[in-house]
Design an enzyme around this catalytic site. Sequence first.
Site, mmCIF file in Angstrom:
data_model
loop_
_atom_site.group_PDB
_atom_site.id
_atom_site.type_symbol
_atom_site.label_atom_id
_atom_site.label_comp_id
_atom_site.label_asym_id
_atom_site.label_seq_id
_atom_site.Cartn_x
_atom_site.Cartn_y
_atom_site.Cartn_z
ATOM 1 N N SER A 133 21.045 54.330 -47.450
ATOM 2 C CA SER A 133 21.364 53.432 -48.565
ATOM 3 C C SER A 133 20.765 52.050 -48.376
ATOM 4 C CB SER A 133 22.878 53.293 -48.726
ATOM 5 O OG SER A 133 23.416 54.505 -49.165
ATOM 6 N N ASP A 174 20.389 55.857 -55.128
ATOM 7 C CA ASP A 174 19.488 55.503 -54.034
ATOM 8 C C ASP A 174 18.953 56.757 -53.340
ATOM 9 O OD1 ASP A 174 22.070 56.027 -53.219
ATOM 10 O OD2 ASP A 174 22.254 54.264 -51.937
ATOM 11 N N HIS A 175 19.761 57.860 -53.412
ATOM 12 C CA HIS A 175 19.385 59.127 -52.762
ATOM 13 C C HIS A 175 20.430 60.169 -53.081
ATOM 14 C CE1 HIS A 175 22.668 58.302 -50.055
ATOM 15 N NE2 HIS A 175 22.205 57.075 -49.935
ATOM 16 N N ASP A 184 29.012 58.764 -52.959
ATOM 17 C CA ASP A 184 28.275 59.109 -51.746
ATOM 18 C C ASP A 184 29.188 59.560 -50.604
ATOM 19 O OD1 ASP A 184 25.936 58.828 -49.786
ATOM 20 O OD2 ASP A 184 27.327 57.320 -49.004
ATOM 21 N N GLU A 203 28.136 49.234 -58.468
ATOM 22 C CA GLU A 203 27.894 50.455 -57.688
ATOM 23 C C GLU A 203 29.110 51.384 -57.667
ATOM 24 O OE1 GLU A 203 26.228 51.850 -53.323
ATOM 25 O OE2 GLU A 203 27.809 50.356 -53.382
ATOM 26 N N ASP A 262 25.727 55.758 -55.804
ATOM 27 C CA ASP A 262 25.278 56.033 -54.438
ATOM 28 C C ASP A 262 25.452 57.514 -54.086
ATOM 29 O OD1 ASP A 262 25.008 56.043 -51.511
ATOM 30 O OD2 ASP A 262 25.124 53.871 -51.697
#
Length: 526
Positions: A116, A354-355, A312, A307, A68
């Site tokens: 997310s 995811d980003h 993140d 994950e 993430d």
Amino acid sequence: MSTHGDPAETERLLGLGQERRKTRKEVCTVIFAAVIIVAAVIVIVSLWTSLSYDDSYEKRNVILMISDGFGPASETFARDYVQYVKKLNYNYLTPLDKILVGSSRTRSSDSLVTDSAAGATAFACTIKTYNRAIGVNPEKVPCGTVLESAKHLGLATGLVVTSRITHATPATFSAHVVDRDMEADIAAQQIGDYPLGRQVDLMFGGGRCFFLPNSTEGSCRIDERDLVKESKERGFKYFSTRKEFDDLEPRKDKFPLLGLFTLDHMSYEIDRDPTKEPSLKEMSEKALKFLESATADSDKGFFLMIEGSRIDMAAHSNDAATHAHDIMAYHETIDLVKKYVDKHPGTVMISVSDHETGGLSLARQVSDLPQYLWYPEPVSRVKNSSFILSQELLNYWENDREAYIKNIIRSGLGIGDIDDYDVNWLNQNRTQLDYEYFLANITNFRAQLGWATHGHSSVDVNLYAYGQGSDALRGNHENTDIGDFIVKYLNLDLDFITYKLNRHVLRTFHQAFESTHFHNDEHHHH
Ligand SMILES: *[C@@H]1O[C@H](CO)[C@@H](O)[C@H](O)[C@H]1NC(C)=O
Ligand SMILES: *[C@@H]1O[C@H](CO)[C@@H](O)[C@H](O)[C@H]1NC(C)=O
Ligand SMILES: *[C@@H]1O[C@H](CO)[C@@H](O)[C@H](O)[C@H]1NC(C)=O
Ligand SMILES: *[C@@H]1O[C@H](CO)[C@@H](O)[C@H](O)[C@H]1NC(C)=O
């Protein structure tokens, strides 16, 4: 002479006139031949599609790894950092570098910059949706997920995370709500309280607080539901300690398993006490052991989502050292899973973010002239997350606070030449986030690392894959393609799950519509 414009001649050239003169017998022969040809084509096409993936392994497993908030700059950052601290050559590659296949475009349905929730729904449901959506489409209708469809087909399913298990990424695979903050509802759905019933066989992570009734200390529910109790009633083996985790054995413990090690997110890797919380790698290892054992006598494999959730969150705080340690823990997990794939043909691992988070830049201009460098050394001296240190600052107000602050900078950030300006700034009564960001910036400035935001950015993220069929992911993809790949690989049917999720709603809607209609008719008669 042109025959142009002569309908009879055109008919003749196209052979249409002859068609009319065909006898009935000839027509029957043609139809018969056509049927044979169509049948042959169907057989060939179905053989071809079944062979388009190497079909030598009937039993298939998908391990979807999500890092993430881990953009391309973070990957370079981690490689540079590992090379520095482990004194490795410039050509050392991380476990991910070796399996790069492409990149993923991340925008959501309502923004160039995804969150997310929309980011993971793209993987789970294969659709673009709005930021904050958990397993629902832009019209807020629940969408079938790869996990649910895998379960329906008889595969075993698991979620392993370091955030709250109810947090956006794991939630999109196992719940359907219109907003990611509805974590109390997400928790209930994850243990099976929704139209499909229980879908997840194994959940390891944090987030116990959403499973405890409001009156229990540490709860974050506003109601009195006790989901720990309910999960046990639904057959779950529930546990929350390192010891219980270590004692788990496929021989004596069976699915479903629910392990929630912390009330909130699990600790950052840099802060983790290994006697209290297992690492991402340890949780993944145990999950694989259980999933393999549970599917040993089946011709169906498993779907597991792992994950590295807090890569993140460290980037949100612009906390470079904490970011690095969570990335390294993810790398170790990648190594473990790659070894699993090597030993288990018919397994594919995908790793994707995811980003991006933080808008990390591996150079920062700190004086009039730019310098071509960044320094990993100040990052390597950090011992604690800025989050943990900020909490210390928030809670300590004795007379010797100034000395206390200096000690935090010295022992926590590993800085000897303490700046008076920093001590004075931190001596003021400020918010936890202010302290956290300020502490992180002390190291970033010395390391010459830049961060553009405390949020996300829209850069394409790297895509990695390893194992059977992974070549299909080469190139630049839309994030929804990753879900499509899983659907194809496991031969899933998401539409059917979407139908199952919504049929009761459709019925309710239908009844509401009819009663409204009936009511309106009555109204007109008056
Ligand atoms: C418990 O419920 C009360 C009343 O609904 C609410 O004010 C409080 O915030 C709740 N506690 C938590 C932790 O949500
Ligand atoms: C910071 O890290 C050190 C070394 O791991 C540890 O001994 C110390 O307790 C940590 N400090 C906090 C506030 O957690
Ligand atoms: C810091 O500020 C907050 C909010 O203004 C206040 O509630 C708190 O008591 C203050 N703490 C100290 C130690 O002054
Ligand atoms: C980071 O620290 C540097 C050096 O003290 C300072 O000039 C800069 O304004 C700080 N940036 C932020 C965002 O706090």
